[in-house]
Enzyme design. Structure first.
Site, PDB file in Angstrom:
ATOM      1  N   ASP A  11       0.847  -1.197   0.000  1.00 27.55           N
ATOM      2  CA  ASP A  11       0.000   0.000   0.000  1.00 27.55           C
ATOM      3  C   ASP A  11       0.879   1.242   0.000  1.00 27.55           C
ATOM      4  O   ASP A  11       1.793   1.369   0.825  1.00 27.55           O
ATOM      5  CB  ASP A  11      -0.893  -0.023   1.244  1.00 27.55           C
ATOM      6  CG  ASP A  11      -2.069   0.929   1.136  1.00 27.55           C
ATOM      7  OD1 ASP A  11      -2.146   1.668   0.140  1.00 27.55           O
ATOM      8  OD2 ASP A  11      -2.906   0.936   2.056  1.00 27.55           O
ATOM      9  N   ASP A 105      -3.889   2.614  -5.287  1.00 22.73           N
ATOM     10  CA  ASP A 105      -2.645   2.684  -4.513  1.00 22.73           C
ATOM     11  C   ASP A 105      -2.344   1.429  -3.691  1.00 22.73           C
ATOM     12  O   ASP A 105      -1.499   1.464  -2.798  1.00 22.73           O
ATOM     13  CB  ASP A 105      -2.665   3.905  -3.590  1.00 22.73           C
ATOM     14  CG  ASP A 105      -3.823   3.895  -2.600  1.00 22.73           C
ATOM     15  OD1 ASP A 105      -4.667   2.979  -2.678  1.00 22.73           O
ATOM     16  OD2 ASP A 105      -3.876   4.797  -1.747  1.00 22.73           O
ATOM     17  N   GLU A 106      -3.013   0.309  -3.982  1.00 25.11           N
ATOM     18  CA  GLU A 106      -2.701  -0.916  -3.232  1.00 25.11           C
ATOM     19  C   GLU A 106      -2.805  -2.153  -4.110  1.00 25.11           C
ATOM     20  O   GLU A 106      -3.596  -2.209  -5.047  1.00 25.11           O
ATOM     21  CB  GLU A 106      -3.592  -1.045  -1.996  1.00 25.11           C
ATOM     22  CG  GLU A 106      -5.066  -1.139  -2.280  1.00 25.11           C
ATOM     23  CD  GLU A 106      -5.895  -1.288  -1.004  1.00 25.11           C
ATOM     24  OE1 GLU A 106      -5.398  -1.858  -0.018  1.00 25.11           O
ATOM     25  OE2 GLU A 106      -7.049  -0.835  -1.008  1.00 25.11           O
TER      26      GLU A 106
END
EC number: 2.7.7.7
Length: 385
Positions: A11, A105-106
């Site tokens: 993350d 974003d992960e």
């Protein structure tokens, strides 16, 4: 899940802010807020320094300014954030056997079985170092036996952290945590369980399945499993062509551009609503037209991740202007959104005022209650093509 599973959750740390810091190093260590810069704006993301003042996403910009008058406000650049997301995904795809892009974003990585060739913990440490070196963006990871525990491990070690929770340590890791830390446990459920005295994961894990089922139904049973460190959901391979779309074949061939644009607006609104219902964002629009001579023409464009009607309508209409070059009758038009990832609706907040954002939420509630055709723009009604 068996102890031989090796699931990694990676993350980015305060992703939007990190991208801005990469462009402007003077922002390092400052309370940075990404979002609408006017009082009517909304916070989309903020740095860890800003969070210390109680600032969080979806807060009004006016409130954020009151809490931290010296914060640095940046309107945001979704194109830059999307590009940075693709950078990270490209690095990971080249180096792991099974990758799921869970959001902008992960990522989840399944390294199960690869321990015969690599020390998994050492490998992910090196992978994290590679991402940081090649992108200049901070990233944290959690390594554990399933997706739930690995995600929670990441959340507990952020920012700029690394965590490894092996099978014998899972319950000891989870027990003292607040139930709020369980992925997928919403605010209403948190309040309901808290009112019953269930505030820690340890307490939740002791509840009998029948009682959880009576309280929260199937969702309660799923939460109970997660509280016990059990999650059988697989890492789903990342596929760029995952998409949703629709098309319309006209009753009679048409050259009525205004009406076709209104039709595109209606199609995009339906697809955008579908995206938001599925908590998805798109990064690619494809439009297809079919002329009266059955010639098909297709054109697509990469866009910043979004699920907002206005942005998608403008981009789609622009694409239609580009693709419709022959002044010939049309018999079909189609729209498709691809490169879908899971994404929080707040990802778009920096470009919307509170009023506009509230309008989207209100429209979606009406559609959820009365059906997806319950509310439309006046220009899209009574289309008869």
């Amino acid at each position: 899940m068996s102890a031989d599973k090796h699931i990694i959750h990676m993350d980015q740390d305060a992703f939007f802010v990190s991208v801005e810091v990469r462009k402007d190093s003077s922002l390092i260590g400052k309370p940075v807020i990404i979002g609408g810069t006017s009082d009517r704006g909304v916070v989309a993301s903020c740095s860890y320094e800003a969070r210390q003042y109680g600032i969080h996403s979806a807060m009004s910009s006016r409130m954020a300014k009151m809490l931290c008058p010296h914060a640095v406000f940046i309107k945001g650049n979704m194109d830059a954030y999307s590009e940075a997301s693709f950078e990270v995904t490209a690095i990971l795809k080249e180096r792991v056997p099974l990758l799921e892009k869970a959001s902008i974003d992960e990522h989840y990585i399944d390294m199960t079985g690869m321990d015969r060739f690599h020390n998994t913990l050492q490998y992910v440490k090196e992978l994290r170092a590679t991402v940081i070196k090649e992108t200049g963006l901070p990233i944290s990871f959690g390594l554990s036996v399933n997706k739930t525990v690995s995600k929670m491990a990441t959340n507990e070690c952020k920012p700029n952290g690394e965590s490894n929770i092996e099978q014998p340590e899972v319950r000891d890791f989870l027990n003292p945590l607040s139930i709020r830390k369980i992925p997928g446990l919403g605010e209403k459920t948190f309040i309901k369980l808290s009112d019953m005295g269930i505030k820690k994961i340890y307490t939740l894990a002791q509840i009998h399945p029948d009682q959880m089922n009576s309280i929260l139904g199937k969702n309660g049973l799923s939460l109970l499993q997660k509280a016990k460190g059990i999650d059988h959901s697989p890492v789903i391979p990342y596929q760029e062509q995952k998409s949703i779309g629709t098309q319309c074949t006209f009753k009679a061939d048409s050259i009525d551009v205004e009406t076709i644009n209104n039709l595109l607006t209606s199609m995009v609104m339906d697809l955008a609503f579908d995206l938001r219902q599925k908590k998805k964002l798109t990064a690619c629009i494809t439009i297809t037209i079919r002329y009266s001579n059955f010639e098909d023409v297709t054109k697509q464009v990469a866009i910043a991740y979004t699920a907002l009607d206005r942005t998608l309508i403008l981009k789609t209409k622009e694409l239609f202007r580009q693709v419709y070059q022959k002044r010939m009758l049309l018999r079909l038009v189609g729209v498709r959104f691809s490169n879908l990832v899971a994404g929080h609706e707040q990802i778009d907040l920096y470009s919307e005022s509170q009023e506009q954002y509230s309008l989207y939420q209100a429209l979606d509630k009406i559609r959820n209650r009365f059906g997806d055709q319950a509310i439309k723009l006046a220009s899209t009604m009574n289309l008869d093509l």
